[in-house]
Design an enzyme around this catalytic site. Sequence first.
Site, PDB file in Angstrom:
ATOM      1  N   ASP A  52       0.844  -1.196   0.000  1.00 19.13           N
ATOM      2  CA  ASP A  52       0.000   0.000   0.000  1.00 19.13           C
ATOM      3  C   ASP A  52       0.873   1.238   0.000  1.00 19.13           C
ATOM      4  O   ASP A  52       1.766   1.394   0.839  1.00 19.13           O
ATOM      5  CB  ASP A  52      -0.893   0.015   1.244  1.00 19.13           C
ATOM      6  CG  ASP A  52      -1.642   1.336   1.364  1.00 19.13           C
ATOM      7  OD1 ASP A  52      -2.596   1.548   0.595  1.00 19.13           O
ATOM      8  OD2 ASP A  52      -1.240   2.166   2.210  1.00 19.13           O
ATOM      9  N   TYR A  57       3.204   9.968   0.066  1.00 22.61           N
ATOM     10  CA  TYR A  57       4.333   9.361   0.755  1.00 22.61           C
ATOM     11  C   TYR A  57       5.641   9.718   0.051  1.00 22.61           C
ATOM     12  O   TYR A  57       6.025   9.109  -0.946  1.00 22.61           O
ATOM     13  CB  TYR A  57       4.180   7.845   0.831  1.00 22.61           C
ATOM     14  CG  TYR A  57       2.943   7.367   1.556  1.00 22.61           C
ATOM     15  CD1 TYR A  57       2.256   8.194   2.444  1.00 22.61           C
ATOM     16  CD2 TYR A  57       2.462   6.088   1.368  1.00 22.61           C
ATOM     17  CE1 TYR A  57       1.128   7.758   3.113  1.00 22.61           C
ATOM     18  CE2 TYR A  57       1.331   5.628   2.044  1.00 22.61           C
ATOM     19  CZ  TYR A  57       0.667   6.472   2.911  1.00 22.61           C
ATOM     20  OH  TYR A  57      -0.458   6.030   3.568  1.00 22.61           O
ATOM     21  N   LYS A  82      -3.590   5.770  -3.492  1.00 23.16           N
ATOM     22  CA  LYS A  82      -4.623   6.665  -2.970  1.00 23.16           C
ATOM     23  C   LYS A  82      -4.800   7.893  -3.856  1.00 23.16           C
ATOM     24  O   LYS A  82      -3.932   8.230  -4.666  1.00 23.16           O
ATOM     25  CB  LYS A  82      -4.261   7.083  -1.543  1.00 23.16           C
ATOM     26  CG  LYS A  82      -4.059   5.858  -0.624  1.00 23.16           C
ATOM     27  CD  LYS A  82      -3.748   6.260   0.800  1.00 23.16           C
ATOM     28  CE  LYS A  82      -3.486   5.040   1.659  1.00 23.16           C
ATOM     29  NZ  LYS A  82      -2.167   4.437   1.359  1.00 23.16           N
TER      30      LYS A  82
END
Length: 329
Positions: A52, A57, A82
């Site tokens: 994930d 990030y 995401k």
Amino acid sequence: MNQYFTDEKPFLVLPTLGMGCATLGNLYAPISDADAQTTLQAAATGGVSLFDTAPFYGHGLSENRLGAFLNGLSERPMLSTKVGRSLAHGEAPGDTGFVDAGLARPYFDYSAAAVEQQVAESLSRLGVDSVNMLLVHDLGALTHGDDHARQFAIAMEGAFPALAKMKERGVTRAVGLGVNEVAICLEVLEEIDLDIILLAGRYTLLEQAPLDDLLPLCQSRAVQVVVGGPFNSGVLAGNPHYDYGAVPPAVAARVQALTVICERHNVPLPAAALQFPLAHPAVASVIPGARSAAEMTANIDHIAHPIPAALWADMREEGLIRADAPVPD
């Protein structure tokens, strides 16, 4: 209720253990490209098949590093990323918690057009044409404060319908939320159905409030729950962070009490922390992060470590886990 995502369930058979890849974006401290690759390799060697990540990030760094790893694989693992933040490339990012991250300023945009662009950029960084899960990232009052109502409306009119269309096109197989609070999960589920909720840090050895509402609701609606942050940002694995910040004294005391019980039964605290959430029937997977191959290997060992029933009984007796919390057999 708009049932965008309910044609068949379960959409995915999720592995018990996955890897959260925020650390690959240099969360808290930098790691080298080489260490990122050896960490991913340790995960794959140990049988981990779910990764994930998110554009946020490391401002693209985590997805780039994961993409480089995927490029050398003969068989692709399950992937989750995401939407909700765009990256203004070339602009100073400010303090986002990611050290030596990519030169890009993350900013929220849950509109349909932005989400289409976000996904296109993520797929490019990952070097793939589809992912298993697309999750709306950090929606909710915890993140947006007084701006929550506006952001929620944009997401409901933009992000979720856009993701539903991507699912129809085969860009993803499942759509959901990736958040750190329960309230937004309940709010979204009042409006639409979801396939997946990635809930970070809210159903752990330290916190079990979702037993009251969210977990029973997900179970009844066949919404799979992935527990992110099972170590509560690291404090349950010996690191000095809780909820991405300093560890409050009350939390430190609770961790110490949990540690004493684990030591009594010769069980590492991280093993108990990883295995506890999985006992709930709504929880399909846990996805701890790792900063090194050694940490990843430890996670793999912890998920399989034998834990006696007496440990859970002691935790219940001392009020450290709720009496109604399911525990592993």
